[in-house]
Design an enzyme around this catalytic site. Structure first.
Site, PDB file in Angstrom:
ATOM      1  N   GLU A 112       1.878 -35.337  -8.370  1.00 37.81           N
ATOM      2  CA  GLU A 112       0.945 -34.493  -9.141  1.00 37.81           C
ATOM      3  C   GLU A 112       0.446 -35.215 -10.389  1.00 37.81           C
ATOM      4  OE1 GLU A 112       3.946 -31.414  -9.057  1.00 37.81           O
ATOM      5  OE2 GLU A 112       2.534 -30.026  -8.134  1.00 37.81           O
ATOM      6  N   GLU A 132       9.103 -30.273  -2.891  1.00 41.32           N
ATOM      7  CA  GLU A 132       9.726 -29.171  -3.636  1.00 41.32           C
ATOM      8  C   GLU A 132      10.341 -28.126  -2.721  1.00 41.32           C
ATOM      9  OE1 GLU A 132       6.726 -30.455  -4.205  1.00 41.32           O
ATOM     10  OE2 GLU A 132       6.457 -30.791  -6.352  1.00 41.32           O
TER      11      GLU A 132
HETATM   12  N1  CAA Z   1      15.158 -35.554 -11.095  1.00 38.86           N
HETATM   13  C1  CAA Z   1      16.320 -35.982 -11.634  1.00 38.86           C
HETATM   14  N2  CAA Z   1      16.982 -37.068 -11.181  1.00 38.86           N
HETATM   15  C2  CAA Z   1      16.462 -37.733 -10.147  1.00 38.86           C
HETATM   16  C3  CAA Z   1      15.258 -37.342  -9.541  1.00 38.86           C
HETATM   17  C4  CAA Z   1      14.586 -36.196 -10.059  1.00 38.86           C
HETATM   18  N3  CAA Z   1      13.424 -35.764  -9.564  1.00 38.86           N
HETATM   19  N4  CAA Z   1      14.984 -38.200  -8.519  1.00 38.86           N
HETATM   20  C5  CAA Z   1      15.982 -39.095  -8.512  1.00 38.86           C
HETATM   21  N5  CAA Z   1      16.874 -38.822  -9.482  1.00 38.86           N
HETATM   22  C6  CAA Z   1      18.097 -39.550  -9.825  1.00 38.86           C
HETATM   23  C7  CAA Z   1      19.200 -39.349  -8.795  1.00 38.86           C
HETATM   24  O1  CAA Z   1      19.893 -38.146  -9.044  1.00 38.86           O
HETATM   25  C8  CAA Z   1      20.042 -40.584  -9.029  1.00 38.86           C
HETATM   26  O2  CAA Z   1      20.817 -40.383 -10.179  1.00 38.86           O
HETATM   27  P1  CAA Z   1      22.391 -40.865 -10.186  1.00 38.86           P
HETATM   28  O3  CAA Z   1      22.315 -42.351  -9.996  1.00 38.86           O
HETATM   29  O4  CAA Z   1      22.867 -40.449 -11.511  1.00 38.86           O
HETATM   30  O5  CAA Z   1      23.021 -40.189  -9.019  1.00 38.86           O
HETATM   31  C9  CAA Z   1      18.998 -41.643  -9.373  1.00 38.86           C
HETATM   32  O6  CAA Z   1      17.831 -40.943  -9.773  1.00 38.86           O
HETATM   33  C10 CAA Z   1      18.650 -42.534  -8.186  1.00 38.86           C
HETATM   34  O7  CAA Z   1      18.272 -41.670  -7.118  1.00 38.86           O
HETATM   35  P2  CAA Z   1      18.938 -41.767  -5.661  1.00 38.86           P
HETATM   36  O8  CAA Z   1      20.351 -42.253  -5.745  1.00 38.86           O
HETATM   37  O9  CAA Z   1      18.718 -40.459  -4.981  1.00 38.86           O
HETATM   38  O10 CAA Z   1      18.029 -42.916  -5.039  1.00 38.86           O
HETATM   39  P3  CAA Z   1      17.638 -43.123  -3.514  1.00 38.86           P
HETATM   40  O11 CAA Z   1      16.931 -44.430  -3.468  1.00 38.86           O
HETATM   41  O12 CAA Z   1      18.782 -42.897  -2.607  1.00 38.86           O
HETATM   42  O13 CAA Z   1      16.564 -41.937  -3.207  1.00 38.86           O
HETATM   43  C11 CAA Z   1      14.657 -40.540  -3.672  1.00 38.86           C
HETATM   44  C12 CAA Z   1      15.335 -41.909  -3.870  1.00 38.86           C
HETATM   45  C13 CAA Z   1      14.261 -40.359  -2.220  1.00 38.86           C
HETATM   46  C14 CAA Z   1      13.410 -40.568  -4.567  1.00 38.86           C
HETATM   47  C15 CAA Z   1      15.624 -39.406  -4.098  1.00 38.86           C
HETATM   48  O14 CAA Z   1      16.143 -39.702  -5.394  1.00 38.86           O
HETATM   49  C16 CAA Z   1      14.976 -38.056  -4.176  1.00 38.86           C
HETATM   50  O15 CAA Z   1      14.762 -37.424  -3.151  1.00 38.86           O
HETATM   51  N6  CAA Z   1      14.662 -37.562  -5.406  1.00 38.86           N
HETATM   52  C17 CAA Z   1      14.142 -36.227  -5.630  1.00 38.86           C
HETATM   53  C18 CAA Z   1      12.678 -36.126  -5.256  1.00 38.86           C
HETATM   54  C19 CAA Z   1      12.178 -34.720  -5.464  1.00 38.86           C
HETATM   55  O16 CAA Z   1      12.646 -33.769  -4.876  1.00 38.86           O
HETATM   56  N7  CAA Z   1      11.144 -34.574  -6.320  1.00 38.86           N
HETATM   57  C20 CAA Z   1      10.518 -33.302  -6.613  1.00 38.86           C
HETATM   58  C21 CAA Z   1      11.094 -32.686  -7.849  1.00 38.86           C
HETATM   59  S1  CAA Z   1      10.530 -31.013  -8.112  1.00 38.86           S
HETATM   60  C22 CAA Z   1       9.056 -31.157  -8.907  1.00 38.86           C
HETATM   61  O17 CAA Z   1       8.570 -32.245  -9.147  1.00 38.86           O
HETATM   62  C23 CAA Z   1       8.398 -29.854  -9.288  1.00 38.86           C
HETATM   63  C24 CAA Z   1       6.981 -29.951  -9.683  1.00 38.86           C
HETATM   64  O18 CAA Z   1       6.089 -29.762  -8.910  1.00 38.86           O
HETATM   65  C25 CAA Z   1       6.607 -30.239 -11.060  1.00 38.86           C
END
Ligand code: CAA
Length: 258
Positions: A112, A132
């Site tokens: 976004e 989401e």
């Molecule tokens: N918020 C907070 N922390 C996050 C994050 C997020 N959106 N995305 C990743 N992180 C953190 C993880 O928790 C992790 O922290 P730790 O090392 O302390 O455990 C660190 O970043 C590294 O992430 P991963 O270990 O998960 O890394 P990966 O390479 O295995 O996976 C990924 C990468 C696929 C991006 C995965 O991190 C993921 O799925 N992240 C969430 C994505 C998501 O759902 N985004 C949408 C958020 S909701 C939103 O944005 C609402 C809106 O419309 C405004």
């Protein structure tokens, strides 16, 4: 100005903002977004800047809004705090062009945020998604509105409802990104494009951005009318005279941004 989660640089007439919260893949919290808005506003007001670039790391443009923070919030926190509005909406009022240089993940709020920019140029490793739904919520920073306008209703539904990731090739084919470049060349290519834009007359560039954005908000006749008025007004600028005379005299134009 010192920043906690972004890096800010000036490269001639280009303002570069780099999201810098690597431990959480540039998850977007309030402090980070406050800093992004302040830096964009600062460049917008700086006469020496003609175009801005927003980028992240090779692994992530931004992995979305900060889930750790959102997990704590109730309705009154987000409503009263104007969450995802107070320090996001000002981006759509920035008047100079912003290019998103996207490598790696642009997920949820990351996708976004990229769509709030005017042009998205992607590295070949870029991945876009609105995941989401997997968190029991929905896109909240314009994903359900800007994505269908960019990639069609069918593809936006597919992405928002299934949470699947779209790779850079598909994103370019669908019209979300303007072009895809090899990861190693992303920043240099984007800066080159930003420098080109910044070399043109700033007020004319701002009018073009305003007119293209108008196409989202009005019908065709109203939009064409708006464009025609702005087009006429360019004839009152010194840069329009300079640009046209430079062409006729077979020399480069020297714009004065007035
Ligand atoms: N918020 C907070 N922390 C996050 C994050 C997020 N959106 N995305 C990743 N992180 C953190 C993880 O928790 C992790 O922290 P730790 O090392 O302390 O455990 C660190 O970043 C590294 O992430 P991963 O270990 O998960 O890394 P990966 O390479 O295995 O996976 C990924 C990468 C696929 C991006 C995965 O991190 C993921 O799925 N992240 C969430 C994505 C998501 O759902 N985004 C949408 C958020 S909701 C939103 O944005 C609402 C809106 O419309 C405004």
């Amino acid at each position: 100005m010192s920043h906690q989660y972004i890096l800010v640089q000036k490269k001639d007439r280009v303002g570069l903002i780099t999201l810098n919260r690597p431990a959480v893949l540039n998850a977007l919290n309030d402090t980070l977004m406050d800093e992004v808005c302040a830096a964009l506003a600062h460049f917008d007001a700086d006469e020496e800047i003609g175009c801005m670039v927003l980028t992240g790391s090779d692994k992530a443009f931004a992995a979305g809004a900060d889930i750790g923070v959102m997990a704590q919030y109730g309705l009154m926190d987000v409503y009263k705090g104007d969450y995802i509005t107070r320090n996001w909406a000002p981006i759509s009022r920035i008047r100079k062009p912003i290019i998103a240089a996207v490598a790696g993940y642009a997920l949820g709020g990351g996708c976004e945020l990229a769509m709030l920019c005017d042009i998205i140029i992607a590295a070949d490793n870029a991945k876009f998604a609105q995941p989401e739904v997997k968190l029991g919520t929905m896109p909240g920073a314009g994903g359900t509105q800007r994505l269908p306008r960019a990639v069609s209703k069918a593809k936006a539904m597919d992405m928002c409802l299934s949470a699947r990731m779209m790779d850079a090739t598909e994103a370019e084919r669908a019209g979300l990104v303007s072009r895809v470049v090899p990861l190693a060349q992303l920043l240099s290519e984007v800066i080159k494009t930003a420098e080109t834009i910044a070399s043109y007359s700033l007020p004319i560039v701002m009018m073009i951005k305003e007119a293209v954005n108008r196409s989202y908000e009005t019908g065709l006749a109203e939009g064409v009318h708006f464009e025609r008025r702005l087009f006429y007004s360019t004839f009152a600028s010194e840069d329009q005279k300079e640009g046209m005379h430079a062409f006729l005299e077979k020399r480069p134009a020297h714009f004065q941004h007035k």
